[in-house]
Each structure stands twice: as structure tokens, then as C-alpha cells.
Design a protein around this motif. Sequence first.
Motif, mmCIF file in Angstrom:
data_model
loop_
_atom_site.group_PDB
_atom_site.id
_atom_site.type_symbol
_atom_site.label_atom_id
_atom_site.label_comp_id
_atom_site.label_asym_id
_atom_site.label_seq_id
_atom_site.Cartn_x
_atom_site.Cartn_y
_atom_site.Cartn_z
ATOM 1 N N ASP A 62 -50.211 5.311 -22.917
ATOM 2 C CA ASP A 62 -49.346 6.764 -23.301
ATOM 3 C C ASP A 62 -48.795 6.993 -21.919
ATOM 4 N N ALA A 63 -47.883 8.085 -22.198
ATOM 5 C CA ALA A 63 -46.733 8.537 -21.268
ATOM 6 C C ALA A 63 -47.635 9.123 -19.978
ATOM 7 N N THR A 108 -50.784 15.150 -29.571
ATOM 8 C CA THR A 108 -50.191 14.404 -28.268
ATOM 9 C C THR A 108 -50.501 15.643 -27.065
ATOM 10 N N GLU A 132 -43.137 8.683 -25.072
ATOM 11 C CA GLU A 132 -44.627 8.585 -25.510
ATOM 12 C C GLU A 132 -44.576 8.091 -26.984
#
Length: 285
Positions: A62-63, A108, A132
Motif C-alpha cells: 500500500d501507499a 484505508t 493507493e
Amino acid sequence: MSWFTRDKADDEKLPTLGINERKVRTEGLWQKCEGCRQIIWKKDLEANWNVCPKCGAHSRIDAANRLKLLIDGGEYTRFDTALCSSDPLGFVDSKPYSERLRAMRQATSLCDAMIAAEGTLDGRPVQICAMEPRFIGGSMGSVVGEMITRAIERALERRQPLLIVSASGGARMQEGAISLMQMAKISAGLMRLDEARLPYISILTDPTTGGVTASYAMLGDLNIAEPGALIGFAGPRVIEQTIRQKLPEGFQRSEFLLKHGMLDAVVPRLELKPYVSIALKFFVA
Ligand SMILES: [Zn+2]
């Protein structure tokens, strides 16, 4: 009408990171590698930045982890954390877009499919945007477009390099033509960065497709990809139906694109930071 709002009420409802972390830990201790099909202890996989220790297959990250991987000490300043789409078209597919956004924000802890930040990479200050992939497929709408444009403006103002890590299904269908307009808006911004002689490095990860590939992901001074990443514009089925030909093996994967001159390099995730660091030294020093 503005395309995005700062939705304070929604911000306050977001779960804290602590809750998310607890949830992850109870999800199961083992994971099957998509590359070698072996069962791997999840902790081993995570400790290796989701690169399979047995076969080297790269799973998505993920980011937030992407920034941890690239930015010194995982310490950075985030920007535009409360920029939210205002659902300008009032779009409804299988459910209303506004509901979809709300659910994604909760899942998120992000307002949209990107983290924009400033930090240092091997001591050099950089502007970085990481997409993301979990947020509506990492799709690009008005908010992603605006966040990247603002990052470009900060890079120009502070004379810093720009890095964008793409992980995206392309333009966000729920914002229609407004999503497509972001391609032109960002490309125009990157042109200004080019005129100011500031480097932009594009990092393409699995998957980078559609309008993202057709705009900023392919406009870097260097376009580098992770191994095995799916990179393309239209999907292989659509292309096969259009040209009525069977596509070659490995079509639309990083290695194929490198061989055919569409990329400058394929760099494994664990070598990404030193690679970018050396590249920036070359561009800036
Ligand atoms: Zn594996």
C-alpha cells in the motif's frame, strides 16, 4: 461547483491506524505466493516488503508502506490529507459513488487513492506521490489529479525532484470526463517541471493501466517498473478482440515492455531506493 471538498465530518469518523493494525494481525498468519504457489509465513513476506523470499514475486504494497520503503526513516510530511471528491456527477453504479467513497475512506484511512508527501531520499528532499491500489482500484479522479498538480507546484517552488509511484486501474469511471481531464492537467504541470529542469521519476508498479499509463506514468525523465508488473492501456482481451490476433506471452508485463523500449529499467523493489538515489544524483548533482 467544486470537484472536491474538505469533509470534516467524515474525517472525524475515520478509524485510527491502531484499529487497522489489529485487524491485519488477525487475518491469518500464512499467505500463498502468487508466483511459486508456496505457503509463506506472512511476517516473512511483510519483512521483505511483500517480495516472496522463495521466488522473488512482487505482491502489492500500500501507499504508506511504499513511502516507508523510499523515504528516509519513514518520516515525511503529508499534504492535502482532507481533499475529498464532491461526487460532481452524482454518479450511481451498483451503489452510489458517495457511499463507495465513504466505505473506502473507512477501509484505508485516506480521503482518496493517493498519499502526497515531502521527505528525504538518501538525504535529498523530494516531493513524492504514492497511489493507493486499495482505494477504488487506485483510480485517478479529480482529487488524485489535484494532489499531483499541487505536488508539481511544490516541486517547482522548492526546486525539488518529483517521484510518482503508480498503482492504478486508470481514470475513475465515477467521475467521467472530469477524470480524463486530469490527464491533460497533470501533463501540463509536468511540462512546466521539465522547463524548470527538475527531474521527474515515474515508478510503475502492478498494476498501472488506462489513463494513468496514457499520461503521467509514461512521462518521467526515467520510467522504471517493478518486476512482473502489469502495465498497459487497454486490457489484453479488448486488444485481442480489436486486432483479432493472439497476444504474445508476457504481453503488458514490465520485462516485455523493457525489451520493446517502453521502459528505461525494471528494478526489484528492494533495490528501488538506491537506484532512484543514484538516478537523482545523476540528474541533479
Ligand atoms: Zn513465491
